[in-house]
Design a protein around this motif. Structure first.
Motif, PDB file in Angstrom:
ATOM      1  N   GLY A  56       0.793  -1.213   0.000  1.00  0.00           N
ATOM      2  CA  GLY A  56       0.000   0.000   0.000  1.00  0.00           C
ATOM      3  C   GLY A  56       0.831   1.271   0.000  1.00  0.00           C
ATOM      4  N   LYS A 106       3.845   1.852  -4.557  1.00  0.00           N
ATOM      5  CA  LYS A 106       4.840   1.423  -5.545  1.00  0.00           C
ATOM      6  C   LYS A 106       4.217   1.187  -6.928  1.00  0.00           C
ATOM      7  N   SER A 107       3.158   0.386  -6.956  1.00  0.00           N
ATOM      8  CA  SER A 107       2.535   0.074  -8.251  1.00  0.00           C
ATOM      9  C   SER A 107       1.901   1.313  -8.874  1.00  0.00           C
ATOM     10  N   THR A 108       1.329   2.164  -8.038  1.00  0.00           N
ATOM     11  CA  THR A 108       0.744   3.409  -8.543  1.00  0.00           C
ATOM     12  C   THR A 108       1.816   4.266  -9.205  1.00  0.00           C
TER      13      THR A 108
END
Ligand SMILES: Nc1ncnc2c1ncn2[C@@H]1O[C@H](COP(=O)(O)OP(=O)(O)O)[C@@H](O)[C@H]1O
Ligand SMILES: [Mg+2]
Length: 256
Positions: A40, A43-45
């Motif tokens: 959360g 990182k992926s965002t």
């Protein structure tokens, strides 16, 4: 060294939730940079923003000296900035080799104009694409399964194929989001070895999100720790592992 990716003061919120918070990172040309952090952390965002899959609210992304803020993913793909994608459902009924041959750039056979006016050229380029695909499939160690349907490959073999697809283009920077997940140790070793070779021999720069700390330790320098959407600390893996703030963020209490 100079930054091939320069993320400058980026902000991104989903509804009321500030997911990326005045975040600035630099990825040096020729590096394998790690991006770690608690679930959360954003990182992926951040990856999706860099790769053009998600618009940012404010800030700037510079790639190879060019402002690419909010450019779409396919434009960035052609400029050599790409992330791996899971083999899409519709490609699982094609062979491993065909999956490599489907990678878009410079496939004149799909261009109506050149099909009508230069049929000889098209055949030549298809042969070229096939030759390249065979080289790539050797490189990633999948020669023995080149004619298997992609859908029948193991999880690890699919990851190797995804990495192989980046080699069908002239990539400069490849973003890898948790590619080690669910891959057995042997294939993980192959994957890590291939990433190192692409870096050393073909000049790829990598930005790697990974939970597997052994993989981060083996591959990445520097490592950036993201927490609550901003950079907490950046350094070598040894510096990161001994940093009390990082230990607290991961384990919830300071090191004894
Ligand atoms: N499309 C979305 N809509 C709303 N919230 C999202 C969306 N994508 C991610 N988030 C939220 O943003 C936060 C960061 O998610 P993410 O970037 O996936 O973190 P990480 O990859 O570090 O685990 C999480 O709280 C997540 O629930
Ligand atoms: Mg993630």
């Amino acid at each position: 060294m100079s930054a091939i990716i320069d993320v400058r003061h980026v902000n991104k919120a989903f509804g009321g939730l500030q997911v990326i918070n005045d975040c600035s990172i630099q990825v040096e040309q020729g590096s394998i940079t790690g991006l770690i952090g608690p679930n959360g952390a954003g990182k992926s965002t951040l990856f999706n923003i860099i790769a053009g899959a998600l618009p940012l609210d404010s800030g700037q992304i510079v790639f190879d000296g060019e402002d690419i803020t909010n450019q779409p993913a396919n434009t960035l793909f052609h400029k050599g900035l790409l992330r791996t994608f899971q083999i899409a459902h519709e490609f699982s009924n094609m062979t491993a080799l065909e999956n490599l041959m489907m990678v878009p750039p410079r496939q004149a056979g799909e261009n109506l104009f050149s099909t009508w006016f230069k049929p000889g050229l098209v055949r030549l380029e298809e042969a070229e694409v096939r030759r390249r695909a065979l080289e790539v499939i050797d490189f990633v160690g999948l020669h023995h399964v080149r004619n298997e349907l992609a859908g029948n490959l193991s999880g690890g073999q699919k990851k190797l194929l995804e990495l192989g697809r980046t080699m069908m283009t002239d990539a400069k920077v490849v973003l890898l989001d948790e590619i080690a997940a669910g891959v057995n140790r042997t294939l993980l070793g192959d994957l890590v070895g291939n990433i190192e070779r692409l870096n050393r021999e073909m000049g790829y720069t990598f930005l790697v999100i990974e939970h597997d700390m052994d993989m981060i330790a083996r591959l990445c320098d520097p490592v950036i720790v993201l927490a609550q959407g901003s950079v907490m600390v950046q350094g070598t893996i040894e510096e990161i592992q001994n940093n009390p703030e990082v230990i607290e963020a991961y384990f919830g209490s300071p090191a004894a």
